[in-house]
Design a protein around this motif. Structure first.
Motif, PDB file in Angstrom:
ATOM      1  N   GLY A 188     -26.720 -11.245  -6.319  1.00 47.11           N
ATOM      2  CA  GLY A 188     -26.415  -9.908  -5.825  1.00 47.11           C
ATOM      3  C   GLY A 188     -25.499  -9.955  -4.609  1.00 47.11           C
ATOM      4  O   GLY A 188     -24.549  -9.176  -4.502  1.00 47.11           O
ATOM      5  N   GLN A 189     -25.783 -10.860  -3.691  1.00 42.31           N
ATOM      6  CA  GLN A 189     -24.928 -11.011  -2.508  1.00 42.31           C
ATOM      7  C   GLN A 189     -23.529 -11.451  -2.916  1.00 42.31           C
ATOM      8  O   GLN A 189     -22.530 -10.951  -2.397  1.00 42.31           O
ATOM      9  CB  GLN A 189     -25.526 -12.030  -1.546  1.00 42.31           C
ATOM     10  N   GLY A 203     -17.859 -10.167  -3.567  1.00 44.07           N
ATOM     11  CA  GLY A 203     -16.674 -10.159  -4.420  1.00 44.07           C
ATOM     12  C   GLY A 203     -16.103  -8.764  -4.595  1.00 44.07           C
ATOM     13  O   GLY A 203     -14.886  -8.569  -4.547  1.00 44.07           O
ATOM     14  N   MET A 204     -16.974  -7.780  -4.783  1.00 49.81           N
ATOM     15  CA  MET A 204     -16.512  -6.399  -4.931  1.00 49.81           C
ATOM     16  C   MET A 204     -15.864  -5.899  -3.641  1.00 49.81           C
ATOM     17  O   MET A 204     -14.840  -5.215  -3.679  1.00 49.81           O
ATOM     18  CB  MET A 204     -17.682  -5.492  -5.320  1.00 49.81           C
ATOM     19  N   ASN A 251     -11.002  -4.420  -0.645  1.00 48.96           N
ATOM     20  CA  ASN A 251     -10.152  -4.622   0.529  1.00 48.96           C
ATOM     21  C   ASN A 251      -8.755  -5.082   0.134  1.00 48.96           C
ATOM     22  O   ASN A 251      -7.768  -4.691   0.750  1.00 48.96           O
ATOM     23  CB  ASN A 251     -10.773  -5.636   1.484  1.00 48.96           C
ATOM     24  N   SER A 252      -8.649  -5.913  -0.891  1.00 49.58           N
ATOM     25  CA  SER A 252      -7.331  -6.373  -1.315  1.00 49.58           C
ATOM     26  C   SER A 252      -6.540  -5.236  -1.952  1.00 49.58           C
ATOM     27  O   SER A 252      -5.321  -5.179  -1.814  1.00 49.58           O
ATOM     28  CB  SER A 252      -7.448  -7.549  -2.274  1.00 49.58           C
ATOM     29  N   LEU A 253      -7.214  -4.315  -2.644  1.00 54.28           N
ATOM     30  CA  LEU A 253      -6.523  -3.176  -3.235  1.00 54.28           C
ATOM     31  C   LEU A 253      -6.048  -2.191  -2.175  1.00 54.28           C
ATOM     32  O   LEU A 253      -4.955  -1.639  -2.266  1.00 54.28           O
ATOM     33  CB  LEU A 253      -7.425  -2.452  -4.227  1.00 54.28           C
TER      34      LEU A 253
END
Length: 80
Positions: free
Chosen positions: A26-27, A32-33, A38-40
């Motif tokens: 979960g972490q 990752g999400m 943030n990259s988008l």
């Protein structure tokens, strides 16, 4: 996707991965999400990961404070 489908997916994940690895997964999924979002959006460009500890400098023990060279007394050897 309703609550019944979410419950079934969580139950299958619990059976497949076990209760000990589920929080770790979960972490990892959340991290990752967050990085993907943030990259988008272009946030945190040019800065390293603020959550990860800074890399240690070579030759210095962990926990050693970085000293300002101008605050340390300088000793010079005179060669004759």
């Amino acid at each position: 996707m309703g609550p019944l489908e979410v419950a079934v997916v969580l139950l299958i994940a619990l059976i497949v991965f076990g209760p000990k690895r589920l929080p770790e997964l979960g972490q990892s999924l959340g991290r990752g999400m967050r990085e993907f979002k943030n990259s988008l959006s272009g946030e945190n460009e040019g800065s390293d990961h603020s959550e990860e500890p800074a890399e240690l400098e070579a030759g210095k023990p962990p926990g050693a404070a970085t000293a300002n060279p101008s605050s340390q007394p300088q000793t010079t050897k005179k060669t004759t």
